[in-house]
Design a protein around this motif. Structure first.
Motif, PDB file in Angstrom:
ATOM      1  N   GLU A 186      19.583   3.316  -5.082  1.00 42.49           N
ATOM      2  CA  GLU A 186      18.674   2.528  -5.928  1.00 42.49           C
ATOM      3  C   GLU A 186      17.235   3.030  -5.846  1.00 42.49           C
ATOM      4  N   ARG A 187      17.084   4.316  -5.587  1.00 40.85           N
ATOM      5  CA  ARG A 187      15.759   4.937  -5.525  1.00 40.85           C
ATOM      6  C   ARG A 187      15.811   6.347  -6.131  1.00 40.85           C
ATOM      7  N   GLN A 188      14.729   6.709  -6.828  1.00 38.83           N
ATOM      8  CA  GLN A 188      14.592   8.066  -7.343  1.00 38.83           C
ATOM      9  C   GLN A 188      13.139   8.482  -7.232  1.00 38.83           C
ATOM     10  N   ASN A 189      12.887   9.641  -6.659  1.00 41.56           N
ATOM     11  CA  ASN A 189      11.521  10.114  -6.480  1.00 41.56           C
ATOM     12  C   ASN A 189      11.033  10.824  -7.731  1.00 41.56           C
ATOM     13  N   PHE A 190       9.807  10.513  -8.135  1.00 43.73           N
ATOM     14  CA  PHE A 190       9.171  11.154  -9.275  1.00 43.73           C
ATOM     15  C   PHE A 190       7.681  11.193  -9.003  1.00 43.73           C
ATOM     16  N   MET A 191       7.115  12.374  -9.000  1.00 41.77           N
ATOM     17  CA  MET A 191       5.673  12.547  -8.744  1.00 41.77           C
ATOM     18  C   MET A 191       5.254  11.916  -7.417  1.00 41.77           C
ATOM     19  N   GLY A 192       6.118  11.996  -6.421  1.00 43.87           N
ATOM     20  CA  GLY A 192       5.789  11.478  -5.100  1.00 43.87           C
ATOM     21  C   GLY A 192       5.990   9.990  -4.933  1.00 43.87           C
ATOM     22  N   LEU A 193       6.486   9.321  -5.977  1.00 42.84           N
ATOM     23  CA  LEU A 193       6.709   7.875  -5.935  1.00 42.84           C
ATOM     24  C   LEU A 193       8.210   7.578  -5.950  1.00 42.84           C
TER      25      LEU A 193
END
Length: 303
Positions: free
Chosen positions: A84-91
């Protein structure tokens, strides 16, 4: 079984059986195991963040949960839908099952917009941005996070995505500067007095033809919404609307910035240059030399 032995057992299993999509290269066997390990331990993080953390000792029931998650992953359930998490631009974005998963390739769009805001709008107290086809708020929230003077409106026709976007805005504590609307492209903004007042319009729209959507990998086709990919018979339907309507909302010298698919950039660049409402069209390539983002400045049609 000792934790070290258990870890090696699962790692060997993943290394021998895991299929990794080309647009999710960060989800290798080691990163996947770290992310799932932390998930069952109660710490939901993306693989990019998980690999930097120490592994906790798991309880017997957590080991059973890990075993089940690994089975699901090997059966093709996307890693982001399990953690339930995906990293994008460090977030680390919250991504629930059934939702479109942000891709690393879209970071080029976000980076382009962020650099533009920080360079060209540094003296402006408020920068207005519209994010069309916002999905779970991926690009909108990245811009808001790194550019503190932005006020952003995002729209998407897929209701579950907008619900997730609102959750992510609260997750990042950005809800005071980012608003999301469950509606098609420009529709929610028609009643607002913002025509000719928007500084930047960004979009990562669907750009895959209907035929090719049906041929996508099972991991995508069976778990992510087709609305996030399907752009009609030729994969260009949304681009036409984006290019034709954006000038109504952009202020003079405002910018339209959008992502495109492989092989579409040259055609779209020509389309922008043939439109009297745009000038200074820039094609931005990825690390492989492919045009993946286009940026065009709004100019007076009477120039």
């Amino acid at each position: 079984m000792k934790q070290e032995v258990l870890f090696q057992k699962y790692l060997t299993e993943l290394e021998s059986q895991l299929s990794i999509l080309t647009d999710k290269s960060e989800e290798n066997a080691l990163n996947t195991l770290y992310a799932l390990w932390h998930t069952v331990a109660g710490n939901r993080v993306s693989p990019i963040k998980a690999i930097k953390l120490d592994l906790p000792i798991l309880e017997p029931n957590q080991i059973s949960d890990l075993d089940e998650l690994i089975k699901c992953r090997l059966q093709g359930v996307p890693l982001a839908h399990l953690t339930e998490r995906q990293n994008f631009m460090g977030l680390d974005y919250i991504v629930n099952k059934g939702l479109y998963i942000p891709r690393k390739e879209t970071e080029l769009l976000a980076e382009t917009a962020i650099k533009l805001v920080l360079k060209d709008y540094s003296t402006q107290s408020k920068v207005s941005v519209i994010d069309l086809c916002t999905g779970i708020g991926t690009v909108a929230l990245a811009i808001a996070n790194y550019c503190k003077d932005t006020i952003i409106l995002g729209s998407d026709i897929y209701k579950p995505a907008i619900e997730a976007a609102i959750i992510n805005a609260k997750h990042f504590k950005l809800e005071s500067r980012v608003s999301f609307y469950n509606s098609d492209m420009f529709d929610p903004f028609e009643s607002m007095e913002i025509k000719n007042k928007v500084d930047i319009i960004v979009s990562a729209p669907p750009y895959i033809s209907t035929v090719k959507v049906k041929q996508m990998a099972k991991e995508i086709a069976e778990h992510e919404p087709s609305e996030a990919f399907d752009a009609g018979p030729f994969g260009l339907s949304i681009f036409n609307k984006l290019i034709s309507i954006s000038p109504e909302y952009l202020c003079n010298n405002g910018y339209l910035i959008f992502e495109c698919g492989l092989g579409q950039g040259e055609y779209l660049g020509k389309k922008l240059r043939s439109n009297v409402n745009y000038g200074e069209v820039t094609e931005i390539c990825d690390e492989h030399g492919n045009i993946r983002v286009l940026k065009a400045r709004r100019v007076s049609a009477n120039r």
